[in-house]
Design a protein around this motif. Sequence first.
Motif, PDB file in Angstrom:
ATOM      1  N   GLU A 185       0.822  -1.211   0.000  1.00 30.82           N
ATOM      2  CA  GLU A 185       0.000   0.000   0.000  1.00 30.82           C
ATOM      3  C   GLU A 185       0.854   1.259   0.000  1.00 30.82           C
ATOM      4  O   GLU A 185       1.795   1.397   0.767  1.00 30.82           O
ATOM      5  CB  GLU A 185      -0.935  -0.003   1.203  1.00 30.82           C
TER       6      GLU A 185
ATOM      7  N   SER B  51      -2.733   5.688   1.922  1.00 34.88           N
ATOM      8  CA  SER B  51      -3.845   4.966   2.548  1.00 34.88           C
ATOM      9  C   SER B  51      -4.885   4.473   1.555  1.00 34.88           C
ATOM     10  O   SER B  51      -5.836   3.810   1.951  1.00 34.88           O
ATOM     11  CB  SER B  51      -4.542   5.896   3.563  1.00 34.88           C
TER      12      SER B  51
ATOM     13  N   LYS C   7     -11.232  -3.147   4.023  1.00 31.40           N
ATOM     14  CA  LYS C   7     -10.069  -3.700   4.722  1.00 31.40           C
ATOM     15  C   LYS C   7     -10.495  -4.421   5.994  1.00 31.40           C
ATOM     16  O   LYS C   7     -11.508  -4.095   6.616  1.00 31.40           O
ATOM     17  CB  LYS C   7      -9.089  -2.585   5.080  1.00 31.40           C
TER      18      LYS C   7
END
Length: 242
Positions: free
Chosen positions: A73, A76, A138
């Motif tokens: 990642e 964010s 997530k």
Amino acid sequence: MMVVRLLVLVVSLTFLAQPVSAEFVGELYGGGAFTNNASVTDTSSLGATATFQGVKFDASGTVGGRIGYWLDEVGSLGAFGVGLDIFTFRTNLDQQTVLRTITAPGAQITGTGIIQPINISTVGIGFDLLRFRLHLDKSDEFQNGRVQPYFSVGPALFMTNISDTTNYRPVNQSKNNTALGVKVGAGLNVYVTKALSLFGEYRFTHFNAEGTFQSTTLPASQETLKTDLNTHHLVGGIAFHF
């Protein structure tokens, strides 16, 4: 050569920028390919050009596979990556009567004309130099998100085989050609397990197909057939994550 250099550069920068570790993915997919109507031109070595307008191409199946590389990642929202995509599809045209314009030195004639069946099979090699995915939904199990919308863009090599039927003499001639084009796509990837996901994707490809055929009909000549192929692909498949 320039495409290969760009791909090496992007991969090198990706490795240098990775924050923690890489994710590799292998994908297999299939679906349908739908090519827009287009003009087909026949340019003769004798100096005349015939342009067939609004030629219709048959829909076909498409299958392929892609190897991808994703960063962990970035920020964010998601991650950047690259990919190498190999796929195949067909853009055949059946016999049809369309508007035809014949242009020769000092003259131009417009009317209807018949174009006989032509079969075009294509193998594409796409270099996805830029890929980006969003990490949605997530959880502790899916830290990069279980749902991942994504897009990709990059150049592609298209290797075509153009097989004529009876437009020229001798009949059933076949020519190969390689052209540089572009491929863009967008899709949605959903994880089933950490190592397995399913995806659906829309992609668009553009390139020029060309072949030069012999015509022994007197007077003998060489006839160069050209057309732009703009194709919409709808595919679905399975991805394996490493």
